[in-house]
Motif scaffolding. Sequence first.
Motif, PDB file in Angstrom:
ATOM      1  N   GLY A  57      -0.720  13.222   3.801  1.00 63.41           N
ATOM      2  CA  GLY A  57       0.107  12.061   4.088  1.00 63.41           C
ATOM      3  C   GLY A  57       1.116  11.783   2.990  1.00 63.41           C
ATOM      4  O   GLY A  57       1.455  10.644   2.726  1.00 63.41           O
ATOM      5  N   ASP A  78       0.882  -1.165   0.000  1.00 64.20           N
ATOM      6  CA  ASP A  78       0.000   0.000   0.000  1.00 64.20           C
ATOM      7  C   ASP A  78       0.919   1.214   0.000  1.00 64.20           C
ATOM      8  O   ASP A  78       1.533   1.542   1.011  1.00 64.20           O
ATOM      9  CB  ASP A  78      -0.897  -0.015   1.245  1.00 64.20           C
ATOM     10  N   GLY A 132       0.053   4.336  -0.570  1.00 63.85           N
ATOM     11  CA  GLY A 132      -0.548   5.596  -0.121  1.00 63.85           C
ATOM     12  C   GLY A 132      -0.626   6.605  -1.245  1.00 63.85           C
ATOM     13  O   GLY A 132      -1.574   6.621  -2.014  1.00 63.85           O
TER      14      GLY A 132
END
Length: 467
Positions: free
Chosen positions: A400, A263, A265
């Motif tokens: 993020g 993952d 992001g």
Amino acid sequence: MDKNNIMRKLPKVADLLEETEIKDLMTIFNRNYLTDILRESLETVRVKIMEKLESGDATDKSENELKDEVISLAINKLSFSPYSLRPVINATGVVLHTNLGRAPLPEEAMKRIEMVAKAYSNLEFDIGRGERGERYSHVRELLCDITGAEDAMVVNNNAAAVLLCLSSLASGHEVVISRGQLVEIGGSFRIPDVMAQSGARLVEVGTTNKTHLKDYEMAINENTALLLKVHTSNFKLVGFTSQVSNEELITLGAKHNLPVMEDLGSGVLVDLKPYSLPEEPTVQDSVKAGMDLVTFSGDKLLGGPQAGIIVGKKGYISKIKRHPLTRAVRIDKLTLAALEAVLRLYKDGLWQHIPVLAMLTESKDAMENRARKLAEGLEGVLTGKGKVEIVDDVSQAGGGSLPGAEIPTRAVAVSVHDISSGELAERLRKVPTPVIARIKKDKLLFDVRTITEKDVEKIVEMVGKAL
Ligand SMILES: *Cc1c(COP(=O)(O)O)cnc(C)c1O
């Protein structure tokens, strides 16, 4: 009815300014601006009465009725927009501001959204064969071309992509992940919770700061279904730390016949290093290393619409497509239209057209011009009632992405006598086009990085209204 009689009943602007409803508005708008609006409203009511008198259907009204009519008209004129969701100016310098809608889309994407939205489309129709098609087909090839992956599909967002992958490949089984990667991102997306939701059992290995290959190896058993790597996108582990490399993890997965998923992001598709931005693993890097599945967001560093993108090996993607949850998290056609347009920009080498990347890679020098224009404009409306200066500061990627990165920027700092920066910030949120700025050392900072050329004039106008 007598014309002079009714006109005499019309309120005076000076009296209207003493009304509580109008006085309340003075916390948001300045007195001169309110006076203008009241004068205009009064004129509108006057003209309306004249018209009615001429057509002979005027009704007599009390002074109070007339006063209320003018006030409600003025409030109407002031009321910013009947819409709840509307544009704001992001002067925070946080490029991917999740609360402010993350990535603004490029013009190319807007055109495609409009075309697809107002007509029927071949969303799930194979035009060549005249039969049912697949909605992923519109971006599949582009994603494979750009990332080097074998296959690709897209869902509503990356959180859904992770949930879907785990549900399809590991429900009822174990997923091994390093303890240092059990992240929580904003909006209460936590890896352990998503894991639980998918029906997979989380097996955390290693310690917070260090995880070794043998930690993974020891955790693998006949119940293991997947090795998961999660990009610690919103924090940075520094000091005495180590994580297992992609290559090592992939070799381990292959040895035990287990898929390895990452993952990512943010999922950046271009190398940002030449722009003095911190090194961020690209999707291409992960695919090339041999990851079986890679998931990432459409609206973080990719700079497109909200979406969750899954790229990887054909066998796994086919399995995921068949999972019932796929339908629940499916991507919408307008998103697909925008995503196709944005991906085409990457394919054509035109990623500079993507606002997020253009903003992140803009040099301080290039921003100087906008900073100066904004400062001059603000000085014009402040007329000596405060101080305006251009200062050095730092912007953030946000959402993020690029954690800890402090991107040098230029900002316009404003301080106004008699109005605290908190008060000014609040007033600027209540003007017709809200301007969201940053407070630093009791000054209001407008970070030029996230301000467009067009925003400059608007900010000046809004500050004028707020004073
Ligand atoms: C942002 C992020 C997500 C969630 O992506 P959305 O597109 O916001 O749903 C999942 N995992 C990581 C590591 C992220 O950084």
